[in-house]
Design a protein around this motif. Sequence first.
Motif, PDB file in Angstrom:
ATOM      1  N   ILE A  38       0.807  -1.182   0.190  1.00  0.00           N
ATOM      2  CA  ILE A  38      -0.030   0.032   0.197  1.00  0.00           C
ATOM      3  C   ILE A  38       0.815   1.253   0.063  1.00  0.00           C
ATOM      4  N   LYS A  39       1.875   1.185   0.770  1.00  0.00           N
ATOM      5  CA  LYS A  39       2.896   2.338   0.837  1.00  0.00           C
ATOM      6  C   LYS A  39       3.652   2.595  -0.348  1.00  0.00           C
ATOM      7  N   THR A  40       4.193   1.583  -0.869  1.00  0.00           N
ATOM      8  CA  THR A  40       5.028   1.809  -2.090  1.00  0.00           C
ATOM      9  C   THR A  40       4.410   1.590  -3.390  1.00  0.00           C
ATOM     10  N   LYS A  41       3.336   0.915  -3.463  1.00  0.00           N
ATOM     11  CA  LYS A  41       2.473   0.721  -4.763  1.00  0.00           C
ATOM     12  C   LYS A  41       3.244  -0.234  -5.701  1.00  0.00           C
ATOM     13  N   ASP A  42       4.254  -0.902  -5.029  1.00  0.00           N
ATOM     14  CA  ASP A  42       5.112  -1.676  -5.906  1.00  0.00           C
ATOM     15  C   ASP A  42       4.612  -3.394  -5.658  1.00  0.00           C
ATOM     16  N   SER A  43       4.000  -3.987  -6.541  1.00  0.00           N
ATOM     17  CA  SER A  43       3.788  -5.452  -5.961  1.00  0.00           C
ATOM     18  C   SER A  43       4.648  -6.155  -6.963  1.00  0.00           C
ATOM     19  N   THR A  44       5.730  -6.082  -7.626  1.00  0.00           N
ATOM     20  CA  THR A  44       6.456  -6.818  -8.191  1.00  0.00           C
ATOM     21  C   THR A  44       7.178  -7.956  -7.301  1.00  0.00           C
ATOM     22  N   SER A  45       7.358  -7.627  -5.990  1.00  0.00           N
ATOM     23  CA  SER A  45       8.079  -8.674  -5.224  1.00  0.00           C
ATOM     24  C   SER A  45       7.195  -9.590  -4.563  1.00  0.00           C
ATOM     25  N   ILE A  46       5.781  -9.398  -4.798  1.00  0.00           N
ATOM     26  CA  ILE A  46       4.664 -10.171  -4.015  1.00  0.00           C
ATOM     27  C   ILE A  46       4.547 -11.738  -5.018  1.00  0.00           C
ATOM     28  N   MET A 102      -4.703  -7.117  -9.834  1.00  0.00           N
ATOM     29  CA  MET A 102      -5.198  -5.938 -10.432  1.00  0.00           C
ATOM     30  C   MET A 102      -3.875  -5.157 -11.146  1.00  0.00           C
ATOM     31  N   ASN A 103      -2.960  -4.939 -10.651  1.00  0.00           N
ATOM     32  CA  ASN A 103      -1.729  -4.394 -11.190  1.00  0.00           C
ATOM     33  C   ASN A 103      -1.246  -5.261 -12.415  1.00  0.00           C
ATOM     34  N   ILE A 104      -1.249  -6.493 -12.316  1.00  0.00           N
ATOM     35  CA  ILE A 104      -0.927  -7.338 -13.544  1.00  0.00           C
ATOM     36  C   ILE A 104      -1.890  -7.106 -14.878  1.00  0.00           C
ATOM     37  N   TYR A 105      -3.185  -7.072 -14.225  1.00  0.00           N
ATOM     38  CA  TYR A 105      -4.215  -7.041 -15.311  1.00  0.00           C
ATOM     39  C   TYR A 105      -4.293  -5.682 -16.175  1.00  0.00           C
ATOM     40  N   LYS A 106      -4.065  -4.410 -15.232  1.00  0.00           N
ATOM     41  CA  LYS A 106      -3.774  -3.155 -15.613  1.00  0.00           C
ATOM     42  C   LYS A 106      -2.580  -3.156 -16.479  1.00  0.00           C
ATOM     43  N   ALA A 107      -1.519  -3.532 -16.187  1.00  0.00           N
ATOM     44  CA  ALA A 107      -0.326  -3.440 -17.121  1.00  0.00           C
ATOM     45  C   ALA A 107      -0.642  -4.239 -18.280  1.00  0.00           C
ATOM     46  N   LYS A 108      -1.166  -5.633 -18.264  1.00  0.00           N
ATOM     47  CA  LYS A 108      -1.304  -6.160 -19.458  1.00  0.00           C
ATOM     48  C   LYS A 108      -2.240  -5.620 -20.333  1.00  0.00           C
ATOM     49  N   LYS A 109      -3.326  -4.737 -19.780  1.00  0.00           N
ATOM     50  CA  LYS A 109      -4.211  -3.892 -20.637  1.00  0.00           C
ATOM     51  C   LYS A 109      -3.747  -2.813 -21.349  1.00  0.00           C
ATOM     52  N   ARG A 110      -2.275  -2.302 -20.874  1.00  0.00           N
ATOM     53  CA  ARG A 110      -1.673  -1.385 -21.405  1.00  0.00           C
ATOM     54  C   ARG A 110      -0.424  -1.744 -22.044  1.00  0.00           C
ATOM     55  N   ASN A 111      -0.560  -3.221 -22.214  1.00  0.00           N
ATOM     56  CA  ASN A 111       0.749  -3.771 -23.055  1.00  0.00           C
ATOM     57  C   ASN A 111       2.130  -3.292 -22.494  1.00  0.00           C
ATOM     58  N   TRP A 117       3.972  -0.693 -14.755  1.00  0.00           N
ATOM     59  CA  TRP A 117       2.827  -0.106 -14.260  1.00  0.00           C
ATOM     60  C   TRP A 117       3.148   0.388 -12.868  1.00  0.00           C
ATOM     61  N   CYS A 118       3.621  -0.562 -12.106  1.00  0.00           N
ATOM     62  CA  CYS A 118       4.167   0.018 -10.658  1.00  0.00           C
ATOM     63  C   CYS A 118       5.075   1.238 -10.762  1.00  0.00           C
ATOM     64  N   GLU A 119       5.910   1.256 -11.456  1.00  0.00           N
ATOM     65  CA  GLU A 119       6.659   2.523 -11.652  1.00  0.00           C
ATOM     66  C   GLU A 119       5.783   3.863 -11.833  1.00  0.00           C
ATOM     67  N   SER A 120       4.727   3.515 -12.725  1.00  0.00           N
ATOM     68  CA  SER A 120       3.984   4.711 -13.218  1.00  0.00           C
ATOM     69  C   SER A 120       3.205   5.095 -11.942  1.00  0.00           C
ATOM     70  N   LEU A 121       2.788   3.972 -11.350  1.00  0.00           N
ATOM     71  CA  LEU A 121       1.998   4.425  -9.982  1.00  0.00           C
ATOM     72  C   LEU A 121       2.579   5.293  -9.176  1.00  0.00           C
ATOM     73  N   LYS A 127      -1.946   7.354  -7.665  1.00  0.00           N
ATOM     74  CA  LYS A 127      -3.341   7.597  -8.215  1.00  0.00           C
ATOM     75  C   LYS A 127      -3.231   6.641  -9.328  1.00  0.00           C
ATOM     76  N   ASN A 128      -4.565   6.288  -9.471  1.00  0.00           N
ATOM     77  CA  ASN A 128      -4.638   5.120 -10.712  1.00  0.00           C
ATOM     78  C   ASN A 128      -5.074   5.969 -12.030  1.00  0.00           C
ATOM     79  N   ALA A 129      -4.081   5.989 -13.097  1.00  0.00           N
ATOM     80  CA  ALA A 129      -4.655   6.728 -14.231  1.00  0.00           C
ATOM     81  C   ALA A 129      -5.571   5.822 -15.096  1.00  0.00           C
ATOM     82  N   LYS A 130      -6.539   6.310 -15.558  1.00  0.00           N
ATOM     83  CA  LYS A 130      -7.451   5.676 -16.622  1.00  0.00           C
ATOM     84  C   LYS A 130      -6.886   5.357 -17.870  1.00  0.00           C
TER      85      LYS A 130
END
Length: 130
Positions: A38-46, A102-111, A117-121, A127-130
């Motif tokens: 939640i603090k870092t918005k980085d889910s890559t290590s999960i 959700m992060n994986i889905y949003k990243a794939k949606k944007r190719n 995606w996490c770096e952009s967050l 903030k979640n850009a649409k």
Amino acid sequence: MLLANMFSSPLNILAFVCGTIGAICIALFSYPALIRLIKTKDSTSISITMFAILSTGSFFFVLNGIFGMINDSGSVPSLIGVTIANTLSFISAISTLTIKLMNIYKAKKRNISEKQWCESLIKKGGKNAK
């Protein structure tokens, strides 16, 4: 009636105390990862696998505790603590897993990659850009 039975013998008290201490440890197990996420918005290590297994296991332990208390299996004091702990563990694990997916889905949606995606967050302040 339940409280009277819960503390009716030293063994029941010990079971309750041990169950409560174990429950607290189990409940808190995955919260540091969730808080960091939640603090870092980085889910890559999960790890999806770890949190999927933890979510599933916690869910079934919650059901086990509920069914055990309904059945009045004789160990209700320890079941209460373990059931509460597994409920808290399930909430944390499923929340972490949901954010990761959700992060994986949003990243794939944007190719782009999940890392991009996490770096952009992070750059946008989370903030979640649409």
